[in-house]
Write a protein that holds these residues in place. Sequence first.
Motif, PDB file in Angstrom:
ATOM      1  N   TRP A 140      -3.258   5.765  -4.503  1.00 29.90           N
ATOM      2  CA  TRP A 140      -3.940   6.703  -3.600  1.00 29.90           C
ATOM      3  C   TRP A 140      -3.043   7.908  -3.346  1.00 29.90           C
ATOM      4  N   THR A 141      -3.663   8.964  -2.899  1.00 32.57           N
ATOM      5  CA  THR A 141      -2.950  10.160  -2.491  1.00 32.57           C
ATOM      6  C   THR A 141      -3.644  10.726  -1.261  1.00 32.57           C
ATOM      7  N   THR A 142      -3.240  11.904  -0.838  1.00 32.79           N
ATOM      8  CA  THR A 142      -3.875  12.530   0.317  1.00 32.79           C
ATOM      9  C   THR A 142      -4.558  13.822  -0.087  1.00 32.79           C
ATOM     10  N   HIS A 156       1.361   4.918  -3.022  1.00 26.40           N
ATOM     11  CA  HIS A 156       1.087   6.329  -2.702  1.00 26.40           C
ATOM     12  C   HIS A 156       1.600   7.231  -3.824  1.00 26.40           C
ATOM     13  N   ALA A 203      -6.668  13.094   4.428  1.00 32.25           N
ATOM     14  CA  ALA A 203      -7.521  11.921   4.241  1.00 32.25           C
ATOM     15  C   ALA A 203      -7.084  11.224   2.962  1.00 32.25           C
ATOM     16  N   ARG A 204      -7.368   9.928   2.900  1.00 32.35           N
ATOM     17  CA  ARG A 204      -6.929   9.150   1.750  1.00 32.35           C
ATOM     18  C   ARG A 204      -7.918   9.281   0.595  1.00 32.35           C
ATOM     19  N   VAL A 208     -12.599   7.860   0.971  1.00 28.85           N
ATOM     20  CA  VAL A 208     -12.701   6.799   1.973  1.00 28.85           C
ATOM     21  C   VAL A 208     -14.160   6.487   2.270  1.00 28.85           C
ATOM     22  N   GLY A 231      -8.487   7.435  -3.197  1.00 34.88           N
ATOM     23  CA  GLY A 231      -8.087   6.475  -4.218  1.00 34.88           C
ATOM     24  C   GLY A 231      -8.121   7.110  -5.596  1.00 34.88           C
ATOM     25  N   GLN A 253       2.412  15.458   2.408  1.00 30.35           N
ATOM     26  CA  GLN A 253       2.123  14.981   3.754  1.00 30.35           C
ATOM     27  C   GLN A 253       1.129  15.910   4.467  1.00 30.35           C
ATOM     28  N   THR A 273       0.837  -1.205   0.000  1.00 31.17           N
ATOM     29  CA  THR A 273       0.000   0.000   0.000  1.00 31.17           C
ATOM     30  C   THR A 273       0.869   1.251   0.000  1.00 31.17           C
TER      31      THR A 273
END
Length: 318
Positions: free
Chosen positions: A233-235, A209, A244-245, A289, A247, A314, A205
């Motif tokens: 996925w990214t943030t 990223h 938050a994640r 999510v 997809g 981040q 996983t």
Amino acid sequence: MRLLFAGTPHAAVPSLEALIASRHDVVAVLTRADAPAGRGRTLVPSPVRVAAEAAGIPVVTDVPRGDDFLTLLRDLDIDAAPVVAYGHLLRPDVLAVPRHGWVNLHFSLLPAWRGAAPVQRAIIAGDEITGATTFLLDEGMDTGPVLGTMTETIRPRDTSGDLLDRLAHAGAGLLVATLDGLEDGALHPQPQPADGVSLAAKLTTADAHIDFRDPALAVDRLIRGCTPAPGAWTTVPGPDGAPARLGLGPVAARPDVTDLGAGELRPGKREVLVGTATHAVQLGLVQPVGKKPMAAADWARGARLGDDVLLGTQEGAR
């Protein structure tokens, strides 16, 4: 020949079906035990088990260790054991049982991309050509002598799912032809070359990223290589401001847009652009999510994102 087929996922099913339709006799199938899946963690049989039982072929799910398994294997009196993504390593005494050995179908041109994720790694690396190899299993990781190969072009928009599906079907024919050649005495194993070795470790996983501070080409390849699994996925900033994640599905290159900073988002009525280290990309399907995948523009409208949102850092916002 009398065959024991060993395999587990969907990608192994075309080979099993091709062998059932061939001149050979699949006397049993070896697959991994039923595994828990879904929220209820209900035990689900492997795709290979489902296909084998539908064809009326006995299924073995024993872990290939111990004397009991060795006795079972010898009692089957098999000539060869074709393998496609079985999922267990085999001991030397087990490898020695079939007269013609364990014949593995691997989805790369060995010795390139030895390991668990050859298709994903080839796309991520930007390879233009890949293929499949049949070879005899030995104690190493995809190091045995080669019996046959086929090539396949990696198309510009291929995901790992697209490419694996083509290789699984084309590779099934290669596997049948390899077993035919072994039975006829027309094939002789050839050692793998010492040059050109690369390793294809399983994708985690964390590997999936997406950091939009990378160039657009690298972002595109990583997303396609991780689709459908493990899922890119990214943030993005959540309701409380914390990352938050999100997809991500495959993106489209937008080299005409160069005024967005890395991770900077530009939502529109019909498209959502995000900057990278080089030029922008256009988001396709996204999956917040706890929700189903949706068009990026629909997500952006519902999320009511501000102008200062950054994806793939981040912090999640400036």
